[in-house]
Design a protein around this motif. Structure first.
Motif, PDB file in Angstrom:
ATOM      1  N   GLU A 169     -23.801  13.043  -5.613  1.00 11.99           N
ATOM      2  CA  GLU A 169     -24.613  11.853  -5.884  1.00 11.99           C
ATOM      3  C   GLU A 169     -25.235  11.320  -4.600  1.00 11.99           C
ATOM      4  O   GLU A 169     -26.400  10.900  -4.576  1.00 11.99           O
ATOM      5  N   ARG A 170     -24.456  11.372  -3.531  1.00 14.75           N
ATOM      6  CA  ARG A 170     -24.979  10.907  -2.245  1.00 14.75           C
ATOM      7  C   ARG A 170     -26.071  11.847  -1.724  1.00 14.75           C
ATOM      8  O   ARG A 170     -27.064  11.401  -1.134  1.00 14.75           O
TER       9      ARG A 170
ATOM     10  N   LEU B 252     -28.237  13.380  -3.356  1.00 16.89           N
ATOM     11  CA  LEU B 252     -29.503  13.126  -4.053  1.00 16.89           C
ATOM     12  C   LEU B 252     -30.239  11.935  -3.448  1.00 16.89           C
ATOM     13  O   LEU B 252     -31.449  11.797  -3.630  1.00 16.89           O
ATOM     14  N   ARG B 253     -29.518  11.078  -2.708  1.00 15.52           N
ATOM     15  CA  ARG B 253     -30.140   9.904  -2.091  1.00 15.52           C
ATOM     16  C   ARG B 253     -30.558  10.163  -0.650  1.00 15.52           C
ATOM     17  O   ARG B 253     -31.533   9.591  -0.179  1.00 15.52           O
ATOM     18  N   GLU B 254     -29.789  10.985   0.073  1.00 12.18           N
ATOM     19  CA  GLU B 254     -30.092  11.266   1.475  1.00 12.18           C
ATOM     20  C   GLU B 254     -29.766  12.727   1.773  1.00 12.18           C
ATOM     21  O   GLU B 254     -28.873  13.318   1.172  1.00 12.18           O
TER      22      GLU B 254
ATOM     23  N   ARG C 250     -40.627  14.099  -1.539  1.00  7.87           N
ATOM     24  CA  ARG C 250     -39.177  14.060  -1.332  1.00  7.87           C
ATOM     25  C   ARG C 250     -38.582  15.408  -1.696  1.00  7.87           C
ATOM     26  O   ARG C 250     -38.560  15.808  -2.861  1.00  7.87           O
TER      27      ARG C 250
ATOM     28  N   VAL D 279     -35.094  17.443  -1.456  1.00  7.89           N
ATOM     29  CA  VAL D 279     -33.664  17.291  -1.186  1.00  7.89           C
ATOM     30  C   VAL D 279     -33.209  18.456  -0.315  1.00  7.89           C
ATOM     31  O   VAL D 279     -33.386  19.621  -0.671  1.00  7.89           O
TER      32      VAL D 279
ATOM     33  N   SER E 125     -34.173   9.366   9.140  1.00 10.72           N
ATOM     34  CA  SER E 125     -34.602   9.971   7.884  1.00 10.72           C
ATOM     35  C   SER E 125     -35.757  10.903   8.148  1.00 10.72           C
ATOM     36  O   SER E 125     -36.395  10.847   9.197  1.00 10.72           O
TER      37      SER E 125
END
Length: 739
Positions: A25-26, A28-30, A163, A165, A518
């Motif tokens: 899950e993390r 997918l965010r960073e 974006r 991943v 980022s």
């Protein structure tokens, strides 16, 4: 047991683990570098990330990379078994697939499995663009440092606002500096670490018990090693007499590549400062060359086997026979070394094996009687073959797992043979499996409860990877075979210290959670100066320093030169070895002429200390070649001492050309076009930020160069790879009045 419940994961197949779900899950965010012990399910995390991407976008595309073909095949088989996607959406791409076929597969398929080298080749040729993907997985991400293809893949990739991943997977990334380099090279944002000691993970893994087996030297080995150490001591004493008054910190019983290299650098420094005469430096160079080879002989004799020692001696003899006054010939003529070689040869002729090899056979037989499934690691392929022969002669059924490349007279294993060995071990048809370094990384070699270290790598990463082959579904043991009182024992303790240090640093990193910039911030900060770099040059430290100067690196397959700084400035960089070799084989002047024909301001940079160059060619030949390049070809020659100095000059010139003079970075470095089609493509590729691939796309859409030149920004942006900034730059140059 609870299983993963997801529309794109097959039911009742993948066990649910909280830490895997949390990390996925993390991710997918960073963009994450995931560090988990071997057997903790890094591939499951990749599966969950890909499944979620497909849930959000059923047309999503995923790329999974791994450094070896067997590991690539393993990933594909796992994903096929556990994802609900049709099998025809998966594809395994190898270098054996013809490039045109790969180009069509990149367009047609959805989930790709390949090595980073294939990806790099297709990025450079324009067959692939990472902006067409939604998720990219880097397995064994600790490889993503220096000149590895992983780092090059990300350097080649053009910045994009999309974006994508990015997920890095590894069991042991290295120390803090290495982790930062991995994050930077793979454009990852952060790190997620779990260790065996943590409750949410430790309950799924079994204990690994280390077991140290000391091996005593026999009389032959003890006497032979003493002879070699006495020989080394004589050379070391001679070096000390040359460096009188300065402690060398060089001991005959503590040789290493690092200590010998340090003395080599010191000697060159003293020669060029005038403290050593030319006769003295030549003597020192010969002695250090002999000491390097003697160090290798001691290592083969103490840590491996008698036959490995004799085979290395034979290689030295073969090399020495080609030149009368060679280091190898002089070294092999030394009385002590000759005595040691004769003694070892007589021992082998009698059928006596090295004590360590005999101990390995005894240990394997004993562990098999206890029901052990054994993975035996050894670094040298010739010793792996000897172990297979010895175990077979004892009535056991071993199998090899070695790399594909041949090693001397020894053939490599094809991919099919490697996979067959792994399968045979998995189903119990063979035991033990004898593996070289290829068995250390990632491969699912089935559960084994015993790992035997025949040799002892100092690298903490390699130690951790080897030990991680056991202790998954059942408790495991790691048996270290160590020859007492010699090089082997020293390497064991050094490796253990490094492993403990690395484990401490990893735990500290977990608590600190160091976040890198980022990807968007990364690209935003580096806009301004772009340098096109030939992909073969990516291995140099120059590129690393350029990145530190916030330069946007664009790796390309350049036909001429190494660095393109603008549409008129191209730099050819030569190391001392390359410069000397190019003079001797005549390449230098042809390369300079080709550059002169292609651009108006070519530059030649010769990097390295003068002593490094004149060790290979005469000083007059070097200065004469420099004078010829400057006077006969009118090409400036710049001398730099270090990669950092080279990078600083490249940055300064590029900044002046691109920022002050507002000149574009052009990579039209092909020789003169020979057809109308090539002439048209050559013309269009001269537009700012348009390479050959973009020129082809523009011409395919508009049909003629005139229509490309008259197209609006909106029309240009409809071409794949051309965004607002590139379109704006093209129109600006086409409408700008000539000053």
């Amino acid at each position: 047991m609870k299983y993963v419940d997801h529309p794109f994961v097959k039911a009742n197949q993948v066990a649910e683990r909280d830490y895997q779900r949390e990390i996925a899950e993390r991710a997918l965010r960073e963009n994450l570098l995931v560090v988990l012990p071997t057997g903790a399910g890094k591939t499951v995390i990749a599966l969950r990330v890909i499944a979620e991407i497909l849930k959000k976008n059923p047309d999503g595309r995923a790329l999974v990379m791994a450094p070896t073909r067997p590991l690539v095949k393993q990933h594909m088989d796992y994903m096929k078994r556990n994802l609900t996607m049709p099998k025809q959406t998966f594809v395994w791409l190898t270098g054996e697939v013809p490039p045109p076929k790969r180009a069509s597969l990149w367009r047609e398929k959805q989930i790709f499995f390949t090595t980073p080298q294939v990806v790099l080749n297709d990025l450079l040729s324009g067959r692939l663009s990472l902006e067409d993907l939604d998720v990219v997985v880097f397995d064994e991400a600790h490889r993503g440092v220096r000149n590895h293809a992983y780092a090059k893949v990300c350097s080649v990739s053009q910045p994009t606002q999309k974006r994508i991943v990015r997920l890095g997977l590894t069991a042991s990334p290295g120390d803090e500096e290495r982790i930062k380099e991995i994050l930077r090279n793979l454009k990852l944002d952060n790190i997620a670490i779990r260790t065996r000691e943590e409750r949410d993970l430790g309950r799924y893994l079994e204990k690994i018990t280390p077991d140290l087996h000391f091996v005593e030297k026999d009389l032959v080995l003890d006497y032979a090693t003493k002879l070699l150490h006495e020989e080394a001591k004589e050379i070391v004493n001679s070096l000390r007499s040359t460096f009188s008054g300065e402690p060398l910190k060089l001991r005959a019983d503590g040789l290493s590549y690092t200590t010998i290299s340090r003395v080599r650098k010191l000697s060159e420094k003293r020669f060029w400062s005038g403290e050593l005469t030319e006769n003295q430096i030549w003597k020192v160079r010969k002695e250090l060359a002999a000491l390097t080879k003697l160090d290798k002989l001691i290592q083969y004799l103490e840590a491996y086997s008698y036959r490995a020692f004799l085979e290395y001696v034979q290689r030295l003899k073969t090399k020495g026979s080609k030149r009368r006054a060679s280091t190898e010939r002089r070294m092999l003529s030394r009385s002590r070394l000759r005595e040691a070689v004769i003694l070892i040869q007589q021992t082998v002729d009698k059928g006596t094996e090295h004590p360590k090899l005999e101990e390995a056979v005894r240990t394997v037989k004993m562990e098999q009687k206890k029901g052990g499934r054994i993975l035996l690691f050894v670094g040298l392929r010739e010793v792996a073959n000897q172990l297979e022969e010895a175990l077979t002669s004892e009535g056991l059924n071993p199998s090899l797992l070695v790399g594909q490349q041949a090693s001397g007279r020894l053939m490599g294993m094809s991919q099919r043979e490697q996979l067959r060995s792994i399968e045979d071990f998995r189903w119990g048809h063979v035991n033990p499996l004898i593996a070289t370094q290829i068995g250390e990384e990632g491969l699912d070699i089935a559960e084994c409860n015993v790992v035997i270290f025949y040799d002892n790598p100092v690298s903490a990463i390699r130690r951790i990877q080897r030990m991680g082959r056991t202790g998954r579904a059942m408790p495991g043991r790691a048996i270290f075979l160590v020859l007492k009182g010699g090089r082997d024992e020293g390497r064991y303790w050094a490796g253990l210290r490094r492993q403990k240090k690395l484990e401490r640093e990893t735990k500290a990193l977990k608590l600190e959670k160091p976040a890198e910039r980022s990807l968007l911030a990364y690209t935003e900060e580096r806009k301004g100066v772009t340098i096109a770099v030939d992909h073969r040059e990516a291995r140099s430290q120059v590129v690393e320093f350029l990145k530190g100067f916030e330069v946007q690196i664009s790796l390309k397959d350049l036909k001429l030169g190494d660095y393109v700084l603008s549409d008129r400035v191209v730099v050819e960089r030569k190391s001392p070895a390359d410069f000397a070799a190019s003079i001797m084989d005549g390449r230098l002047f042809q390369q300079v002429q080709n550059l002169k024909d292609a651009v108006s301001l070519p530059i030649l940079i010769v990097e390295g200390e003068a002593q490094e160059i004149t060790r290979r060619i005469a000083e007059k030949a070097f200065t004469g070649a420099v004078a010829s390049v400057m006077l006969d070809f009118d090409v400036p020659v710049l001398r730099t001492s270090t990669p950092r100095e080279t990078a600083l000059i490249l940055y300064s010139i590029a900044h002046r050309e691109q920022v002050k003079e507002r000149r574009p970075v052009s990579i039209r470095l092909e020789r003169k076009p020979i057809s109308d089609a090539e002439m048209i493509k050559y013309l269009v590729s001269g537009l700012p930020n348009v390479d050959v691939t973009l020129a082809e796309r523009l011409l395919e859409r508009f049909g003629a160069a005139e229509e490309v030149f008259t197209a609006t920004e909106e029309e240009l942006m409809k071409v794949k790879g051309i965004g607002e900034k590139i379109a704006e730059g093209i129109r600006r140059v086409l409408t700008l009045r000539y000053r």
